[in-house]
Design a protein around this motif. Structure first.
Motif, short mmCIF file in Angstrom:
data_model
loop_
_atom_site.label_atom_id
_atom_site.label_comp_id
_atom_site.label_asym_id
_atom_site.label_seq_id
_atom_site.Cartn_x
_atom_site.Cartn_y
_atom_site.Cartn_z
N HIS A 105 0.85 -1.18 0.00
CA HIS A 105 0.00 0.00 0.00
C HIS A 105 0.89 1.24 0.00
O HIS A 105 1.92 1.29 0.68
N LEU A 106 0.47 2.25 -0.78
CA LEU A 106 1.32 3.42 -1.02
C LEU A 106 0.60 4.71 -0.66
O LEU A 106 -0.61 4.83 -0.82
N ALA A 107 1.39 5.67 -0.17
CA ALA A 107 0.87 7.01 0.08
C ALA A 107 1.96 8.02 -0.22
O ALA A 107 3.15 7.74 -0.04
N VAL A 108 1.56 9.18 -0.69
CA VAL A 108 2.44 10.33 -0.80
C VAL A 108 2.08 11.27 0.34
O VAL A 108 0.91 11.67 0.47
N VAL A 109 3.05 11.58 1.19
CA VAL A 109 2.82 12.45 2.34
C VAL A 109 3.70 13.68 2.17
O VAL A 109 4.92 13.60 2.17
N THR A 110 3.07 14.82 1.98
CA THR A 110 3.79 16.01 1.57
C THR A 110 3.24 17.25 2.25
O THR A 110 2.05 17.32 2.57
N PHE A 111 4.10 18.23 2.45
CA PHE A 111 3.66 19.49 3.05
C PHE A 111 3.08 20.44 2.00
O PHE A 111 2.56 21.50 2.35
N THR A 112 3.18 20.11 0.72
CA THR A 112 2.63 21.01 -0.29
C THR A 112 1.10 20.98 -0.26
O THR A 112 0.49 19.93 -0.06
#
Length: 217
Positions: A105-112
């Motif tokens: 399982h994948l996630a992109v975790v970003t402050f943008t």
């Protein structure tokens, strides 16, 4: 709650083990001191993902700016999504495909806050599974109400894990089955101290990603 702060000594032990371990596969050893080509990246990506599977990792959370892509937008990208997509690191083109093929399982975790651009970049390079990648950015579209840490990327990952748990109730995602990949050393430090495995992506030496993943214990 599965995703909350646990025993500090155990967290420190995990951090220490990652820092001290130095076991490399033959393919990973080959990356030292030279650039690696696309075929090698594909092979190393598969090997790294197999290693994660052996560690019972089922959730990979990855930063966007200066990690998946090779620039930092500062949340103020003024170009097109197509232009931004040209900045994806080849390492992650191969690594994300290998992870998806292995059903991680994948996630992109970003402050943008520009999560639309993040989604567009994923759709450009990974049309077959981009919709399965959870995105958490500072766009005000989500919140984390659990009792776990909200420092660094911890709340982002916890929220993403909650969504994945809703979509896949048979999957048990915990801190011990999660890894964060990020170029921000502070986010890495916070994750390790909170009991989450984490790998620092050195923007100057991205080829070391595969070696560092293989060092995980």
């Amino acid at each position: 709650e599965r995703y909350r702060i646990g025993d500090r000594k155990e967290h420190e032990r995990i951090a220490s083990q990652q820092a001290e371990s130095s076991i490399y596969s033959k393919a990973t050893m080959a990356t030292r001191g030279r650039r690696i080509d696309e075929d090698e990246m594909a092979e190393l990506s598969r090997e790294a993902v197999e290693h994660l599977a052996r560690l019972k990792i089922n959730f990979v959370a990855i930063d966007f700016d200066q990690t998946i892509i090779d620039i930092h937008t500062g949340g103020k990208w003024n170009g097109t999504a197509a232009e931004l997509a040209t900045h994806i690191r080849p390492h992650f083109r191969h690594f994300l495909r290998a992870a998806a093929d292995a059903s991680l399982h994948l996630a992109v975790v970003t402050f943008t806050p520009q999560v639309g651009f993040v989604s567009d970049v994923l759709r450009t390079h990974f049309p077959s599974f981009a919709d399965q990648v959870v995105i958490r950015g500072r766009d005000g579209s989500w919140s984390y109400e659990g009792r776990g840490s909200r420092n660094g990327k911890q709340g982002f990952m916890a929220s993403a894990a909650e969504e994945l748990g809703t979509k896949h109730p048979h999957v048990d995602i915990t801190k011990n089955t999660t890894v964060l990949i990020d170029d921000d050393a502070n986010n890495i430090r916070i994750a390790l101290m909170d009991g989450t495995r984490a790998v620092w992506l050195d923007p100057r030496r991205p080829d070391r990603l595969f070696r560092d993943v293989m060092e995980m214990r």
